[in-house]
Design an enzyme around this catalytic site. Sequence first.
Site, PDB file in Angstrom:
ATOM      1  N   THR A  14       0.850  -1.162  -0.036  1.00  0.00           N
ATOM      2  CA  THR A  14       0.137   0.133   0.140  1.00  0.00           C
ATOM      3  C   THR A  14       0.869   1.287  -0.040  1.00  0.00           C
ATOM      4  O   THR A  14       1.895   1.268   0.501  1.00  0.00           O
ATOM      5  CB  THR A  14      -0.956  -0.104   1.173  1.00  0.00           C
ATOM      6  OG1 THR A  14      -1.503  -1.377   1.307  1.00  0.00           O
ATOM      7  CG2 THR A  14      -1.808   1.100   1.408  1.00  0.00           C
ATOM      8  N   VAL A  43     -12.664  -4.204   3.403  1.00  0.00           N
ATOM      9  CA  VAL A  43     -12.248  -3.273   2.739  1.00  0.00           C
ATOM     10  C   VAL A  43     -10.926  -2.359   3.255  1.00  0.00           C
ATOM     11  O   VAL A  43     -10.067  -2.057   2.419  1.00  0.00           O
ATOM     12  CB  VAL A  43     -13.424  -2.042   2.723  1.00  0.00           C
ATOM     13  CG1 VAL A  43     -12.990  -0.906   2.318  1.00  0.00           C
ATOM     14  CG2 VAL A  43     -14.821  -2.530   2.274  1.00  0.00           C
ATOM     15  N   GLY A  44     -10.614  -2.457   4.333  1.00  0.00           N
ATOM     16  CA  GLY A  44      -9.516  -1.560   4.934  1.00  0.00           C
ATOM     17  C   GLY A  44      -9.586  -0.328   5.025  1.00  0.00           C
ATOM     18  O   GLY A  44     -10.775   0.006   4.645  1.00  0.00           O
ATOM     19  N   ASP A  45      -8.612   0.436   5.385  1.00  0.00           N
ATOM     20  CA  ASP A  45      -8.993   1.824   5.829  1.00  0.00           C
ATOM     21  C   ASP A  45      -8.531   2.578   4.568  1.00  0.00           C
ATOM     22  O   ASP A  45      -8.659   3.826   4.243  1.00  0.00           O
ATOM     23  CB  ASP A  45      -7.966   2.099   6.888  1.00  0.00           C
ATOM     24  CG  ASP A  45      -6.405   1.930   6.523  1.00  0.00           C
ATOM     25  OD1 ASP A  45      -6.010   0.805   5.874  1.00  0.00           O
ATOM     26  OD2 ASP A  45      -5.334   2.652   6.557  1.00  0.00           O
ATOM     27  N   THR A  65      -0.309   3.710   6.241  1.00  0.00           N
ATOM     28  CA  THR A  65      -0.292   2.232   5.736  1.00  0.00           C
ATOM     29  C   THR A  65      -0.103   1.346   7.100  1.00  0.00           C
ATOM     30  O   THR A  65       0.301   1.895   8.281  1.00  0.00           O
ATOM     31  CB  THR A  65       0.975   1.992   5.011  1.00  0.00           C
ATOM     32  OG1 THR A  65       2.271   2.086   5.540  1.00  0.00           O
ATOM     33  CG2 THR A  65       0.856   2.619   3.742  1.00  0.00           C
ATOM     34  N   GLY A  66      -0.413   0.106   7.195  1.00  0.00           N
ATOM     35  CA  GLY A  66      -0.347  -0.705   8.344  1.00  0.00           C
ATOM     36  C   GLY A  66      -1.724  -1.084   8.662  1.00  0.00           C
ATOM     37  O   GLY A  66      -2.761  -1.357   7.888  1.00  0.00           O
TER      38      GLY A  66
HETATM   39  N1  ASP Z   1      -3.745  -0.444   5.535  1.00  0.00           N
HETATM   40  C1  ASP Z   1      -3.867  -1.475   4.873  1.00  0.00           C
HETATM   41  C2  ASP Z   1      -5.159  -2.261   5.045  1.00  0.00           C
HETATM   42  O1  ASP Z   1      -5.398  -2.332   6.206  1.00  0.00           O
HETATM   43  C3  ASP Z   1      -3.034  -2.370   4.645  1.00  0.00           C
HETATM   44  C4  ASP Z   1      -1.643  -1.564   4.312  1.00  0.00           C
HETATM   45  O2  ASP Z   1      -1.207  -0.765   4.454  1.00  0.00           O
HETATM   46  O3  ASP Z   1      -0.720  -2.465   3.625  1.00  0.00           O
HETATM   47  O4  ASP Z   1      -5.907  -2.852   4.256  1.00  0.00           O
END
Ligand code: ASP
Length: 168
Positions: A14, A43-45, A65-66
């Site tokens: 991401t 869905v995620g953030d 991200t995270g």
């Molecule tokens: N934030 C993203 C999610 O939780 C994951 C990522 O940052 O790789 O879907």
Amino acid sequence: AVAALLGAQRVTGTLHCSGLSTRGELACTTTTSGLSFKIPGRVGDSPIVGAGLYCDQEAGSAGGTGRGESAILANASFTVVEAMRRGASPVDAGLEALHRVTRQARRAASWQPGLVDDAGVPAFGLQLYVLGLDGTTAGVSLRGGGKYAVADLEGGPRHEPLVTLHAR
Ligand code: ASP
């Protein structure tokens, strides 16, 4: 579990990007989550304005991200931008949001064992990337180090270190 069965690494990919034009125009985007082996339908953030990204021409821009669940719960990107609206620097605004994420994780750990470690530090990662109206940037990380990319007219493209809240 699927990753373990396949012997694969749980890679992430991401990206967040905040930009400020020479005319002072602010914009941002976060790619739809690059997390591998997501639960179908999750869905995620990343696409949620306020959670995975937020920018306001009057205050600044941020994205993350995270662990998306933590960014959603804290409305992390909005929290960062609102802190800048109140006068916080990008790094202080980012750390303020990560403190909130930490408090929320500690409370949630009572019904989600393993969410924080024995020292009360969240057992997951969250990075926030912050851009102020004056072009000042910051990258903050809940735990673990790392770098983020910056490019501006003065310094050109480069990496800057993330500021870690729970350095161990
Ligand atoms: N934030 C993203 C999610 O939780 C994951 C990522 O940052 O790789 O879907």
